[in-house]
Design a protein around this motif. Structure first.
Motif, PDB file in Angstrom:
ATOM      1  N   THR A  46     -24.262   6.211  27.884  1.00  0.00           N
ATOM      2  CA  THR A  46     -24.183   4.751  27.862  1.00  0.00           C
ATOM      3  C   THR A  46     -25.539   4.037  27.846  1.00  0.00           C
ATOM      4  OG1 THR A  46     -22.136   5.020  29.088  1.00  0.00           O
ATOM      5  CG2 THR A  46     -22.996   2.790  28.890  1.00  0.00           C
ATOM      6  N   ASP A  74     -28.834  10.049  40.162  1.00  0.00           N
ATOM      7  CA  ASP A  74     -28.293  11.373  40.477  1.00  0.00           C
ATOM      8  C   ASP A  74     -28.943  12.494  39.672  1.00  0.00           C
ATOM      9  OD1 ASP A  74     -27.232  10.482  38.093  1.00  0.00           O
ATOM     10  OD2 ASP A  74     -25.221  10.235  38.868  1.00  0.00           O
ATOM     11  N   LYS A 211     -13.043   4.807  27.709  1.00  0.00           N
ATOM     12  CA  LYS A 211     -13.293   4.245  29.035  1.00  0.00           C
ATOM     13  C   LYS A 211     -12.306   3.114  29.372  1.00  0.00           C
ATOM     14  CE  LYS A 211     -16.996   6.682  30.072  1.00  0.00           C
ATOM     15  NZ  LYS A 211     -18.375   6.265  30.025  1.00  0.00           N
TER      16      LYS A 211
HETATM   17  C1  F6R Z   1     -25.314   9.064  35.272  1.00  0.00           C
HETATM   18  C2  F6R Z   1     -24.223   8.790  36.203  1.00  0.00           C
HETATM   19  C3  F6R Z   1     -22.799   8.737  35.775  1.00  0.00           C
HETATM   20  C4  F6R Z   1     -22.594   8.209  34.364  1.00  0.00           C
HETATM   21  C5  F6R Z   1     -21.102   8.227  33.996  1.00  0.00           C
HETATM   22  C6  F6R Z   1     -20.869   7.776  32.587  1.00  0.00           C
HETATM   23  O1  F6R Z   1     -26.552   8.993  35.896  1.00  0.00           O
HETATM   24  O2  F6R Z   1     -24.494   8.625  37.351  1.00  0.00           O
HETATM   25  O3  F6R Z   1     -22.081   7.949  36.698  1.00  0.00           O
HETATM   26  O4  F6R Z   1     -23.086   6.907  34.301  1.00  0.00           O
HETATM   27  O5  F6R Z   1     -20.622   9.535  34.142  1.00  0.00           O
HETATM   28  O6  F6R Z   1     -21.463   8.663  31.696  1.00  0.00           O
HETATM   29  P1  F6R Z   1     -21.574   8.325  30.111  1.00  0.00           P
HETATM   30  O7  F6R Z   1     -22.467   7.158  30.017  1.00  0.00           O
HETATM   31  O8  F6R Z   1     -22.191   9.556  29.514  1.00  0.00           O
HETATM   32  O9  F6R Z   1     -20.190   8.038  29.664  1.00  0.00           O
END
Ligand code: F6R
Length: 624
Positions: A46, A74, A211
Motif C-alpha cells: 500500500t 513492525d 480490502k
Molecule cells: C506493514 C504492516 C501491515 C500492512 C498490512 C497491509 O508494515 O504493518 O499492517 O500494512 O498487512 O499490507 P499491504 O499494504 O501489503 O496490503
C-alpha cells in the motif's frame, strides 16, 4: 451515520500525493518550531506510491529529511535485516536509499535478536519513541484480518510493542512474497495498538477490492478486539484514505438510499431495484409500492409515480444485457489481453469460445509469462521428461543433457526463497506457454492465435514488479498496431494497484493513448476472484452446461496451476471450482430477479471507444 471514522475516497495517486504533502507540511512545521518531525512508517504494497512521491519531492522540490526521525511499525521474527523479505531492506529499497535521512534517525524493530532479548528490545523501542517526542503522523495499511501493524485479532487497546504470532490469514496473504505459505515466519515484532493510538495523527490507507470487506468492518462496525483497525474510531485525528475499489462495500456506495437523498441515475435505479428484489425475495416485476416505501425508496418510486412502470423499465434494462451468441460480435478483429497465461480461459472462457465460433479474427495476447507461479517440482517433471526423450529417441545431444543436469543441480541445492536461474525461469515460462496454447486449442483455436508478450515489468524474477515502463508500452502498442482491433478484452479487476492485473491494464491504456488508429471498444472481464455485479455489468453472456464444461476443460489445461496453486489467496477452491460457482451464481441471481433461467453466465463491462475505464468516483462531499 454509519461511518464511525473520517473517510476520504479518491484514486490511489491522489491518496499518495495528499499524504506525501501532509508529511512534508509536518516536516516543515516541526522544523520552523525548532523541533523535528517523527514519522511512523508502514511497509507492504500500500505505501509504495506514497514513498515514490516523497522521493520525487525530495529530488524535485528539495524536501529535506536531514532531521526527520522515523519508526517503523513492525518486522517479521526471526528475520535477517539483509533478507529480501526483511522490512529493513524494504524500507531501504523503497525510501531510505533515495532521501537524505540520517541512518541514526531510522528505527525499525529488529528481527535478528535472540528470543530472550526481544522483550527488552521492545521496551527500548517504546522508550525511543517517547524520547523522540512521540509520533506526529502514523501511516498504516490494513491486513485482511483487520490488523494494523501486526496487531492480529485479540490485540488489546492497551497493547504495546511486542512479539506476536501471525494469523493464518496474514501468513497466507504473505505467501506470494515468500514463495509459499510454509516459508512465511510464524511471528513478528509489532508496535502495539496503544503505541499506534498515541500518534498525534493517523492515516490509514487501503486500496483494492480485496480490502473492501475488512474496510467495511473497520469503518462501520463496532470497536472490536478481533479487528484492531476498529480502535481507530476512537482516535480524534485518524483518517481512512480509500480508493474506490476498497470503499466499494461501504453503505454510502452500496446502498446510499438508506442514508438519505440520492442523485438517481440509471445505474443507481437498477442497483436499487436489484437490491430491493433480493432483499424482499420477490422478482422485479412483483415488487409493489409498499416494498419501495418500506425500504427507503420512496423518492425513486416518486420519479415513476407507481411501481409498475419502474419495475418494467428495470426489467427491460436487465433483459437487454443478456446477449447470447447471435448478439455477440462477429467478423471483428479482436485482441484478448490476458495478464497471466490462464486469465483468458478462467475469466472469459465462455466468451472466447463463442466469439471464436462467431468467426472473429482473434489474437490472445498473454502479457506476462506467469513464471513465478510455477512450482519447482513441475520443472523437475519436465526435465525428467526431457531426459527420457533424449534417451528414448537416442538423441545423444550433449547440449540438452548439459542443460538438464544444470537445472536439476540448481533445484537440488536451491534454498528457500532463492531466486531462480535464467534456465529455470525460461522453463517455467515455457511450461505456462504450452499450457496456454493447449487451453485455447480446447475451443478449436489455433496455436498461432496465441502471442506471448513477456512484458519486461514482470521479469524481475521476484514477486515485486517494476513500474510499467516504455518498453512495456512499446510492445503492447506494436501488437495493437499490427492487429488493429475493433474490440479489446482486458482484465478490469481493480485489486491492488501494484498487482499484475492492474499494471497490465495500465500498459494497455498507455498504449491505446499513443495509438493513432481508430480506438477499439473495450470489454472488461473481472479477473479470477470476483464477478461484476449484475447492475454494473453491461453484457451478461449465458453459458449452457456443455459450454461451462468446455470452459472447465480449458482451465484444466493449466496443469501447473492446479491442485495447490502457489497463490490461491484466501480461497482453497481450485480455479475451475471458483469459476463454476461464480458463473452458476450469476445465472441464479439473474433467475431470482425474474429473468430467464440459464445454466451459467459470464459478465462484462463495456467501454465505448475512448471512454475512460475507471468507475465513477463518489465525491467525498457525499459523506452523510
Ligand atoms: C506493514 C504492516 C501491515 C500492512 C498490512 C497491509 O508494515 O504493518 O499492517 O500494512 O498487512 O499490507 P499491504 O499494504 O501489503 O496490503
Amino acid at each position: 451515520m454509519t461511518e464511525h471514522v473520517k473517510v476520504v475516497i479518491v484514486e490511489y495517486d491522489e491518496i499518495a500525493r495528499t499524504i506525501a504533502r501532509r508529511i512534508s507540511e509536518i516536516i516543515n512545521e516541526r522544523r520552523r518550531a525548532g523541533s523535528r518531525a517523527v514519522l511512523g512508517l508502514a511497509t507492504g504494497s500500500t505505501p509504495i506510491g506514497i514513498y515514490r512521491e516523497l522521493i520525487r519531492m525530495h529530488k524535485e522540490e528539495k524536501l529535506d529529511f536531514s532531521d526527520v526521525v522515523t519508526f517503523n511499525l513492525d518486522e517479521y521474527y526471526p528475520m535477517d535485516p539483509e533478507s529480501i523479505h526483511s522490512y529493513h531492506r524494504y524500507m531501504r529499497e523503497n525510501l531510505f536509499d533515495f532521501i537524505n535521512i540520517k541512518p541514526e534517525n531510522i528505527h525499525v524493530p529488529r528481527g535478528d535478536i535472540a528470543r530472550e532479548r526481544v522483550d527488552a528490545e521492545c521496551a527500548a523501542y517504546e522508550a525511543a519513541i517517547k524520547n523522540a517526542g512521540g509520533i506526529d503522523l502514523q501511516l498504516l495499511g490494513i491486513g485482511k484480518t483487520g490488523h494494523i501493524g501486526f496487531n492480529e485479532p485479540g490485540s488489546g487497546m492497551e497493547s504495546r510493542t511486542r512479539r506476536i504470532a501471525l494469523d493464518t490469514v496474514t501468513r497466507r496473504d504473505a505467501a506470494a512474497d515468500f514463495f509459499g505459505e510454509d516459508n512465511v515466519p510464524q511471528e513478528a515484532i509489532t508496535m502495539g495498538v496503544g503505541t499506534i493510538m498515541e500518534a498525534r495523527e493517523i492515516a490509514l490507507v487501503a486500496t483494492g477490492e480485496h480490502k473492501s470487506a475488512i474496510v467495511l468492518r473497520a469503518v462501520e462496525g463496532e470497536p472490536d478486539p478481533d479487528v484492531a483497525a476498529t480502535y481507530l474510531q476512537k482516535h480524534s485525528h485518524a483518517v481512512f484514505y480509500l480508493d474506490p475499489a476498497a470503499a466499494a462495500n461501504l453503505t454510502r456506495i452500496q446502498t446510499p438510499w438508506v442514508l438519505g437523498e440520492v442523485h438517481w441515475n440509471r445505474e443507481m435505479e437498477i442497483r436499487a431495484v436489484i437490491w430491493l428484489s433480493e432483499r424482499t425475495r420477490k422478482s422485479v416485476l412483483k415488487l409493489d409500492s409498499l416494498d419501495y416505501r418500506e425500504h427507503h425508496l420512496s423518492s425513486l418510486l416518486a420519479r415513476y409515480g407507481s411501481a409498475g412502470p419502474l419495475n418494467g423499465e428495470v426489467f427491460n434494462a436487465l433483459i437487454s444485457k443478456i446477449r447470447g451468441k447471435s448478439k455477440l460480435p462477429s467478423g471483428k478483429r479482436v485482441i484478448v489481453f490476458s495478464p497471466h497465461p490462464d486469465d483468458d480461459v478462467i475469466s472469459m472462457g465462455g466468451m472466447l469460445n463463442k466469439i471464436h465460433q462467431n468467426k472473429n479474427d482473434i489474437v490472445v495476447a498473454y502479457q506476462t509469462s506467469g513464471n513465478i507461479a510455477v512450482f519447482d517440482h513441475e520443472v523437475r517433471r519436465y526435465v525428467d521428461f526431457l531426459r527420457r526423450f533424449n534417451r528414448d529417441f537416442d538423441l545423444g545431444d550433449d547440449k540438452a543433457r548439459g542443460i538438464v543436469a544444470k537445472v536439476e543441480g540448481f533445484l537440488d541445492s536451491k534454498s528457500v526463497g532463492e531466486m531462480d536461474t535464467d534456465d529455470v525461469l525460461i522453463m517455467k515460462q515455457s511450461i505456462r506457454e504450452a499450457e496456454a496454447v493447449s487451453g485455447i486449442e480446447t475451443f478449436g483455436m489455433d496455436r498461432s492465435q496465441a502471442r506471448f508478450l513477456n512484458l519486461p515489468f514482470y521479469q524481475t524474477g521476484k514477486v515485486r514488479k517494476d513500474p510499467i515502463g516504455e518498453e512495456d508500452i512499446r510492445i503492447t502498442l506494436k501488437l495493437i498496431e499490427e492487429h488493429q482491433p475493433d474490440i479489446v478484452f482486458v482484465a478490469g479487476d481493480l485489486s491492488d494497484p501494484h498487482g499484475t492485473h492492474r499494471m497490465c491494464l495500465e500498459a494497455i491504456q498507455a498504449a491505446l493513448a499513443l495509438y493513432k488508429g481508430e480506438q477499439p471498444e473495450m470489454w472488461l472481464y473481472r479477473g479470477a476472484w470476483q464477478e461484476w455485479e449484475i447492475a454494473e455489468a453491461d453484457v451478461l453472456v449465458p453459458l449452457s452446461e456443455d459450454e461451462l464444461r468446455c470452459k472447465t476443460l480449458a482451465i484444466f489445461k493449466h496443469q501447473s496451476q492446479k491442485d495447490r496453486a502457489p497463490f490461491p489467496g484466501q480461497d482453497d477452491r481450485e480455479f475451475w471450482q471458483r469459476v463454476q460457482e461464480r458463473n452458476r451464481g450469476t445465472a441464479k441471481r439473474v433467475d431470482q430477479l425474474g429473468l430467464p433461467e440459464y445454466f451459467a453466465m459470464e459478465a462484462y463491462v463495456v467501454r465505448k471507444a475512448g471512454e475512460p475505464v475507471e468507475r465513477e468516483i463518489v465525491p467525498t462531499s457525499a459523506i452523510g
